[in-house]
Each structure stands twice: as structure tokens, then as C-alpha cells.
Design a protein around this motif. Structure first.
Motif, PDB file in Angstrom:
ATOM      1  N   THR A 559       0.824  -1.128  -0.009  1.00  0.00           N
ATOM      2  CA  THR A 559       0.002   0.091   0.014  1.00  0.00           C
ATOM      3  C   THR A 559       0.898   1.219   0.065  1.00  0.00           C
ATOM      4  N   GLN A 560       2.135   1.181   0.493  1.00  0.00           N
ATOM      5  CA  GLN A 560       3.031   2.339   0.536  1.00  0.00           C
ATOM      6  C   GLN A 560       3.756   2.506  -0.849  1.00  0.00           C
ATOM      7  N   ASN A 561       3.586   1.588  -1.999  1.00  0.00           N
ATOM      8  CA  ASN A 561       3.987   1.648  -3.329  1.00  0.00           C
ATOM      9  C   ASN A 561       5.494   1.549  -2.970  1.00  0.00           C
ATOM     10  N   VAL A 562       6.106   0.578  -2.501  1.00  0.00           N
ATOM     11  CA  VAL A 562       7.556   0.700  -2.209  1.00  0.00           C
ATOM     12  C   VAL A 562       8.081  -0.149  -3.545  1.00  0.00           C
ATOM     13  N   LYS A 563       9.264  -0.202  -3.622  1.00  0.00           N
ATOM     14  CA  LYS A 563      10.202  -1.030  -4.768  1.00  0.00           C
ATOM     15  C   LYS A 563      10.146  -2.689  -4.465  1.00  0.00           C
ATOM     16  N   SER A 564      10.167  -3.322  -5.504  1.00  0.00           N
ATOM     17  CA  SER A 564      10.231  -4.612  -5.430  1.00  0.00           C
ATOM     18  C   SER A 564      11.401  -5.344  -4.634  1.00  0.00           C
ATOM     19  N   SER A 565      12.513  -4.510  -4.586  1.00  0.00           N
ATOM     20  CA  SER A 565      13.652  -5.018  -3.612  1.00  0.00           C
ATOM     21  C   SER A 565      13.136  -4.891  -2.324  1.00  0.00           C
ATOM     22  N   ASP A 566      12.355  -4.028  -2.040  1.00  0.00           N
ATOM     23  CA  ASP A 566      12.057  -3.731  -0.571  1.00  0.00           C
ATOM     24  C   ASP A 566      10.971  -4.934  -0.164  1.00  0.00           C
ATOM     25  N   ILE A 567      10.174  -5.281  -0.982  1.00  0.00           N
ATOM     26  CA  ILE A 567       9.497  -6.463  -1.008  1.00  0.00           C
ATOM     27  C   ILE A 567      10.019  -7.629  -0.744  1.00  0.00           C
ATOM     28  N   GLU A 568      11.308  -7.916  -1.703  1.00  0.00           N
ATOM     29  CA  GLU A 568      11.841  -9.135  -1.498  1.00  0.00           C
ATOM     30  C   GLU A 568      12.844  -9.341  -0.399  1.00  0.00           C
ATOM     31  N   LYS A 569      13.150  -8.012   0.296  1.00  0.00           N
ATOM     32  CA  LYS A 569      14.058  -7.950   1.412  1.00  0.00           C
ATOM     33  C   LYS A 569      13.059  -8.434   2.678  1.00  0.00           C
ATOM     34  N   ALA A 570      11.661  -7.942   2.570  1.00  0.00           N
ATOM     35  CA  ALA A 570      10.813  -8.176   3.640  1.00  0.00           C
ATOM     36  C   ALA A 570      10.452  -9.758   3.746  1.00  0.00           C
ATOM     37  N   ALA A 571      10.238 -10.090   2.628  1.00  0.00           N
ATOM     38  CA  ALA A 571       9.942 -11.490   2.504  1.00  0.00           C
ATOM     39  C   ALA A 571      11.122 -12.498   3.030  1.00  0.00           C
ATOM     40  N   ARG A 572      12.298 -12.185   2.852  1.00  0.00           N
ATOM     41  CA  ARG A 572      13.358 -12.959   3.466  1.00  0.00           C
ATOM     42  C   ARG A 572      13.308 -13.329   4.928  1.00  0.00           C
ATOM     43  N   LYS A 573      12.689 -12.355   5.656  1.00  0.00           N
ATOM     44  CA  LYS A 573      12.311 -12.806   7.057  1.00  0.00           C
ATOM     45  C   LYS A 573      11.488 -13.927   7.150  1.00  0.00           C
ATOM     46  N   TYR A 574      10.798 -14.194   6.425  1.00  0.00           N
ATOM     47  CA  TYR A 574       9.574 -15.177   6.510  1.00  0.00           C
ATOM     48  C   TYR A 574      10.014 -16.547   5.442  1.00  0.00           C
ATOM     49  N   GLY A 575      11.401 -16.681   5.273  1.00  0.00           N
ATOM     50  CA  GLY A 575      11.818 -17.872   4.609  1.00  0.00           C
ATOM     51  C   GLY A 575      11.869 -17.952   2.973  1.00  0.00           C
ATOM     52  N   PHE A 576      12.085 -16.620   2.467  1.00  0.00           N
ATOM     53  CA  PHE A 576      11.798 -16.449   1.137  1.00  0.00           C
ATOM     54  C   PHE A 576      13.467 -16.823   0.572  1.00  0.00           C
ATOM     55  N   ILE A 577      13.498 -17.731  -0.396  1.00  0.00           N
ATOM     56  CA  ILE A 577      15.033 -17.756  -1.137  1.00  0.00           C
ATOM     57  C   ILE A 577      14.511 -17.640  -2.640  1.00  0.00           C
ATOM     58  N   SER A 578      15.723 -17.079  -3.219  1.00  0.00           N
ATOM     59  CA  SER A 578      15.340 -16.686  -4.779  1.00  0.00           C
ATOM     60  C   SER A 578      15.417 -18.107  -5.648  1.00  0.00           C
ATOM     61  N   MET A 579      15.007 -17.812  -6.981  1.00  0.00           N
ATOM     62  CA  MET A 579      15.263 -18.789  -7.747  1.00  0.00           C
ATOM     63  C   MET A 579      16.576 -19.261  -8.013  1.00  0.00           C
ATOM     64  N   PHE A 580      17.631 -18.526  -8.026  1.00  0.00           N
ATOM     65  CA  PHE A 580      18.877 -18.855  -8.011  1.00  0.00           C
ATOM     66  C   PHE A 580      19.528 -19.795  -6.903  1.00  0.00           C
ATOM     67  N   GLU A 581      18.946 -19.416  -5.880  1.00  0.00           N
ATOM     68  CA  GLU A 581      19.434 -20.238  -4.643  1.00  0.00           C
ATOM     69  C   GLU A 581      18.721 -21.610  -4.820  1.00  0.00           C
ATOM     70  N   ASP A 582      17.482 -21.773  -5.341  1.00  0.00           N
ATOM     71  CA  ASP A 582      16.874 -22.930  -5.369  1.00  0.00           C
ATOM     72  C   ASP A 582      17.477 -23.913  -6.486  1.00  0.00           C
ATOM     73  N   ALA A 583      17.934 -23.064  -7.472  1.00  0.00           N
ATOM     74  CA  ALA A 583      18.574 -23.858  -8.628  1.00  0.00           C
ATOM     75  C   ALA A 583      19.978 -24.283  -8.021  1.00  0.00           C
ATOM     76  N   LEU A 584      20.836 -23.632  -7.131  1.00  0.00           N
ATOM     77  CA  LEU A 584      22.066 -24.167  -6.357  1.00  0.00           C
ATOM     78  C   LEU A 584      21.482 -25.380  -5.437  1.00  0.00           C
ATOM     79  N   VAL A 585      20.579 -25.142  -4.839  1.00  0.00           N
ATOM     80  CA  VAL A 585      20.366 -26.340  -3.884  1.00  0.00           C
ATOM     81  C   VAL A 585      20.220 -27.510  -5.012  1.00  0.00           C
ATOM     82  N   LYS A 586      19.409 -27.348  -5.988  1.00  0.00           N
ATOM     83  CA  LYS A 586      18.972 -28.634  -7.096  1.00  0.00           C
ATOM     84  C   LYS A 586      20.393 -29.083  -7.577  1.00  0.00           C
ATOM     85  N   ALA A 587      21.506 -28.209  -8.033  1.00  0.00           N
ATOM     86  CA  ALA A 587      22.726 -28.595  -8.276  1.00  0.00           C
ATOM     87  C   ALA A 587      23.440 -29.520  -7.268  1.00  0.00           C
TER      88      ALA A 587
END
Length: 611
Positions: A559-587
Motif C-alpha cells: 500500500t506504500q508503493n515500495v520498490k520490489s527490492s523492499d518487498i523481497e527484503k521483507a519476504a526473506r524474514k519469512y523464509g524466502f529464497i530466490s530462484m537462483f538459490e533454489d537452483a543451487l540447491v538442486k545442483a
């Protein structure tokens, strides 16, 4: 007589009836023989002319006289007409053989005499009209016996390897099979698909023969055999390149001579029910065939380029068993949050990623997870890639005014519980999807963004108010496809120490409580070895995922119209990992290679470039 090039069904039947009546009146055939002809015609679905020659070859001179009378054309004895080889080559051998027609004499520059044993056959007049209009010439038609035509064709077959099979017509070129019906072309393709090449060399050998119907069938069947998702016919200045996209990677497979380009495009257009004469605009069509007892849909796209029309075929196995979310590569918190969001009675789930990243497949897997009799699921798709029994699937038709937005309005009157919208492309569709999610419906759709956090600013850019996004959005998922290492032949990969150290640090920092099976260090990485089963050492693909569950904190940020980087940063507090990290786990688990994982993000590419 009637203009055979534009006959109606009734006129064709009248001509065939006249042929049989004359044959009986002149006592060439008895009533019993006429009955036999009619039974054979009904059985074989061939025209009367073909049936007569097949049943009564000894009466071909009588047939010649009857046909010439009805068609109002002259008779010719080809045995008394030595034919120049150059004249034979005016009509490609395959067309000459199919329609029993040859060029036997030339008068000046613009008049040519042609002979056929089927002058009453409408296809002959269609062919003549096509040649005359395309080449601005005049063709004079004559009738001769089938045996004489076959003798000339036998001679033609001996010299056809010396010439280009699809040689120039009088001033242009006959496009092979351009006058045949689509049904005949599909039937021919279906038969030719059984002659499937097993190697690139076999495919190239078929191409070198120059028979366009066989080339098209061989390229398609070999592509399906090699598990290609797309087939490209790429015209260049001096040749046409055949390319397959296998496991997401596009590579050259074969070459076709440039002069086969126009006939090849025409053949595909006939099969896909497209306009042959429209070469200035892109066209879309489809071909449905059965290959190895499986129904295959080929989605055809033509596109004009400076070197000719490019053709791309998307291969879809209509009855393919749909994979579940875990089989697609969804694990841990991403899987748990997806299942949780699918059980919600309303709200919106958006899957993002580029074209060809498997978004639709993920949506289909999600639908099969919740599909049961007490839930009414309706979908809007473009196209319908897989058919799911019990789900009302509808394909949009923008050219008819039936779009995602207009379809959504109609769906809301269909008492739906769950709505799947193939793609949110514009503001109107986005507004309707949000409206549906806020009025008690579960909405699943896709969007083109680079990552999960980018979904929110993309919707805002479309004109959706942030507070509406915060209220309607339950879950955003982003995904990319990575290739699986060949299970039949893989070896451990030696990773340079500096790269290994950086990758190890990333893996070490991935939270251990997100449900992923992360191996303990030291980490081992693998790569596939190419073999007869696995292309480039890979076999199939799996998805790398990232997902953001929209909780209260994230709703406030939206609702504050923040940047996508701010959303991703907040999501990391709740267990978010990126596609790149998921791919590294699969590797690290040996599912994919480190190189494949590196392709997924800017960070991965930068790491690869450093070492």
C-alpha cells in the motif's frame, strides 16, 4: 461444359454421373460393372476416373474418348510426340505423378500443351488455373491414356535425380500440393510420419531427396522423437536452417536448399489451414496428428522476414499426463504456501516468468490438486495446452473480440469457484481479475516479470491501485526451467576453488528451516555426458521456484508503493529464497548442473564470468 475449377459438389456428382451414363449408353460397361464401380468408389473414396482405370485397364482407350468428349478437349497420342526433358521438368515430378499430367509441347514463349488422363477431374483444372495465373501463360489441355502418361512418367523418374525436383515452372514455380485439399494433405502427413528418421544423417538424407511432403513429415517426426518443444524453419540468404528447441536450448539440426523454401511454406500453410497467398503478414494455425498412438497438436506460426517466411511449430502432446507440483520441482515452503493458497476460498495467485518458463504447466498442476466435483473451475486460455476432464476450458479468440477481459465478464456469470486466466496482459484484464478475487473467487493467472517481487510494481504499472493489490493478492510465484542431468551417464564436476567458495557461502546461508533437502558441505556438483538417450548430457527439465506469501507486513508495504527490492527484503524474514538459490540447491543434490543454475540470474552469470 461447366468450369471444372469452380465446381460445386452437385456439379461434380453430375459429371461423374454423366461419365457412367455415357459408358453404359455406349455399352462400354454393363450395369453390373457400373454397380461395381460405384461400390469401389464408395469404398475407396476415390473419384470415378481413378476407379475406372484401376478396375478396367483394358478399356482405357474407351475411357479416353469419353473423358475428352465430356471435358471438351482434344486427344493426343504421346507415342508420336518426342518430349523434350526440359518440358517435363516444367511440372515437378511429384505433382505430375499425382495428377497424371505432363507438358509435352511448347509454342512460343507463353503457350504450352499439357496432357492428362483425367481431364474431367476438377483438381486438374485447379492446377491449370494455378499455373496460368502464377506464371502468366496459357496451357492447352489434351487427353491421353493412362498407360501413355505412365510411360512418360517412368522416363521422367529416371531423369528427376539429375534435376532439382522442384524445378522452375514456365516463369515461376509450382508450389507442391498447393491444389490439394487440407484433408488429403493431413492424411498424407499422417502416413509419412511413420517413416521416422532416427538420426540427423537420416533426416538430412530425406531432405536431400527434395520431396517437400516427406521433408515436412520427417522434420516433425524427428522433432517429436527428440523431445523438441519447438521446431524452427529459419530462412537465410542461401539456405533454410531446421532448428529444434530441446530442453529449452535451440540448436541447428539440418539444412534445406533455398529453392525449397516457398513450396515448404505452402505445404505447412495447407496443413495448418492458412492462406497460401498471404505472405506479408504473420499467420497462426494448428495441425493435429497422431504419432506413436499419441495425439499431438502442432501450433503453427508464420512470420515474414527479409529472406522469406519463417515457420515455428510448437509441439503439444494433448493427452500428456500432467505432472504434480512436486514433480515439477516445487519443494519446501514454496510447496506448502502454494497448497495453502490453493485452499483459500478467494484471492489471487500469480505465477510469473518469461515465455516458455513453464507457468501454464504449474497452473495446470495447481488445478489438478484442487479439482473435485464440488468445485466449479473455469479457465480462459490462449491456447488450451492440456485438456483436463471436468474443467470448463475456453480458448480466447481476440480476432473475434473474445479476449481475456471479455471472457472474464462472462465467466463471472457461470457461477465459478475457481477461475484460471491464462495471462494478465492489460489493465482491463487485471482489473477484472482483481474484482473477481475480491468478490469471493479464487483466481489463478500468469504475468511476465523477472521475479516474484516484480509482480506488484507490474500490476501498479498497469493501473491497479496498491490497496486493491494488497487486498486481493495471496501468493506470487516466479519460476524458470533448468535442465535435468542425464540419469544414464553423469560424472562429478571439478569446480574451480574461487567459484566453489562463493557458491558454498550462498548454500551455507540458506535457512535450514524452509523444508529443502540441502546436503551438508563439502558440496559436490555433477554434469551429464551426452549419449544416444540424452541431448548434451541432459534429459528433461525441472523448475526452480521462488514464492512470496502476502502477509500483513507485505500488505502494508504494498500500500506504500515500495520498490520490489523492499518487498523481497521483507519476504526473506519469512523464509524466502530466490530462484537462483533454489537452483543451487538442486545442483548440490545432483539434479541439475552448476552451469544450468548459473544461467538463472545476473548473480549467477557474474559469478561464472569471474571464473
Amino acid at each position: 461444359m461447366a468450369n471444372l475449377a469452380v465446381l460445386s459438389v452437385k456439379e461434380e456428382e453430375d459429371i461423374e454421373g454423366n461419365i457412367l451414363k455415357l459408358l453404359q449408353d455406349k455399352r462400354i460397361l454393363s450395369k453390373d460393372e457400373i454397380d461395381l464401380v460405384l461400390k469401389e468408389k464408395e469404398k475407396t473414396k476415390k473419384r470415378i476416373e481413378e476407379v475406372l482405370y484401376n478396375l478396367f485397364p483394358g478399356k482405357e482407350i474407351d475411357f479416353e474418348n469419353i473423358f475428352s468428349t465430356l471435358a471438351n478437349v482434344g486427344l493426343v497420342n504421346l507415342k508420336s510426340h518426342p518430349i523434350d526433358k526440359k518440358l517435363l521438368k516444367k511440372i515437378p515430378f511429384e505433382i505430375a505423378d499425382r495428377f497424371k499430367i505432363i507438358v509435352f509441347e511448347q509454342i512460343g514463349d507463353k503457350i504450352f500443351k499439357v496432357a492428362t488422363s483425367w481431364p474431367t477431374h476438377p483438381a486438374i483444372w485447379n492446377l491449370i488455373k494455378f499455373i496460368e495465373e502464377k506464371n502468366q501463360v496459357t496451357l492447352e489441355l489434351y487427353c491421353t491414356t493412362l498407360s501413355q502418361i505412365n510411360e512418360v512418367l517412368e522416363e521422367y523418374s529416371k531423369i528427376k535425380e539429375e534435376a532439382k525436383i522442384l524445378s522452375r515452372t514456365i516463369t515461376g514455380r509450382i508450389e507442391p500440393m498447393g491444389d490439394t485439399t487440407r484433408e488429403e494433405a493431413i492424411s498424407s502427413l499422417q502416413k509419412l510420419l511413420s517413416q521416422q528418421p532416427k538420426t540427423k544423417e537420416e533426416l538430412q538424407s530425406i531432405i536431400e531427396k527434395g520431396f517437400v511432403p516427406e521433408i515436412v513429415a520427417a522434420v516433425i517426426s524427428f522433432g517429436i522423437f527428440k523431445r523438441a518443444s519447438d521446431i524452427h524453419f529459419q530462412p537465410l540468404s542461401n539456405k533454410i536452417i531446421v532448428r529444434y528447441r530441446i530442453d529449452g536450448i535451440l540448436s541447428d539440426v539440418a539444412e534445406i536448399k533455398k529453392d525449397l523454401g516457398a513450396p515448404l511454406v505452402s505445404r505447412v500453410k495447407i496443413l495448418a489451414n492458412l492462406r497460401i497467398d498471404e505472405k506479408r503478414k504473420p499467420q497462426d494455425g494448428r495441425i493435429t496428428v497422431v504419432f506413436n498412438n499419441k495425439k499431438i497438436d502442432l501450433r503453427i506460426s508464420t512470420f515474414p522476414t527479409v529472406f522469406g517466411e519463417k515457420i515455428v511449430m510448437r509441439i503439444l502432446e494433448k493427452e500428456k499426463r500432467l505432472m504434480d507440483l512436486k514433480s515439477l520441482g516445487m519443494e519446501g515452503l514454496v510447496y506448502e504456501r502454494t497448497v495453502k493458497a490453493l485452499k483459500m476460498p478467494y484471492g489471487m495467485i500469480i505465477v510469473s516468468g518469461p515465455t516458455g518458463s513453464g507457468k501454464s504447466t504449474t497452473l495446470y498442476a495447481a488445478l489438478t490438486l484442487i479439482h473435485r466435483p464440488e468445485i466449479n473451475i473455469v479457465s480462459l486460455e490462449d491456447p488450451v495446452e492440456y485438456e483436463i476432464e471436468g474443467i470448463a476450458q475456453s480458448q480466447i479468440k481476440p480476432q473475434a473480440g473474445y479476449t481475456f477481459a471479455s471472457g472474464l465478464r462472462s465467466i463471472l456469470r457461470q457461477d465459478p469457484d475457481v477461475i484460471m486466466v491464462g495471462e494478465i496482459r492489460d489493465k482491463e484484464t487485471a482489473e477484472m481479475a482483481v474484482h473477481a478475487a475480491l468478490t469471493g473467487h479464487l483466481v489463478l493467472s500468469t504475468l511476465h516479470t523477472n521475479n516474484a517481487a516484480g509482480v506488484v510494481p507490474r500490476l501498479i504499472d498497469m493501473g491497479i491501485e496498491p490497496f486493491l493489490i494488497a487486498s486481493s493478492l495471496n501468493l506470487v510465484i516466479a519460476q524458470r526451467l533448468i535442465r535435468r542431468i542425464c540419469p544414464h551417464n553423469k560424472v562429478e564436476e571439478k569446480v574451480p576453488e574461487p567459484l566453489y567458495s562463493k557458491v558454498s557461502r550462498i548454500l551455507d546461508n540458506i535457512p535450514k528451516n524452509i523444508g529443502l533437502k540441502i546436503p551438508s558441505p563439502p558440496y559436490h556438483f555433477w554434469k551429464g555426458v551426452e549419449n544416444d538417450v540424452c541431448y548434451q548430457g541432459y534429459s528433461g527439465r525441472i523448475a526452480a521456484f521462488e514464492a512470496i506469501e502476502i502477509n500483513e507486513e507485505l500488505q502494508s508495504l504494498i500500500t506504500q508503493n515500495v520498490k520490489s527490492s523492499d518487498i523481497e527484503k521483507a519476504a526473506r524474514k519469512y523464509g524466502f529464497i530466490s530462484m537462483f538459490e533454489d537452483a543451487l540447491v538442486k545442483a548440490a543434490l545432483g539434479i541439475t548442473s552448476l552451469e544450468e543454475a548459473m544461467r538463472l540470474s545476473i548473480m549467477g552469470e557474474e559469478l561464472k564470468e569471474q571464473f
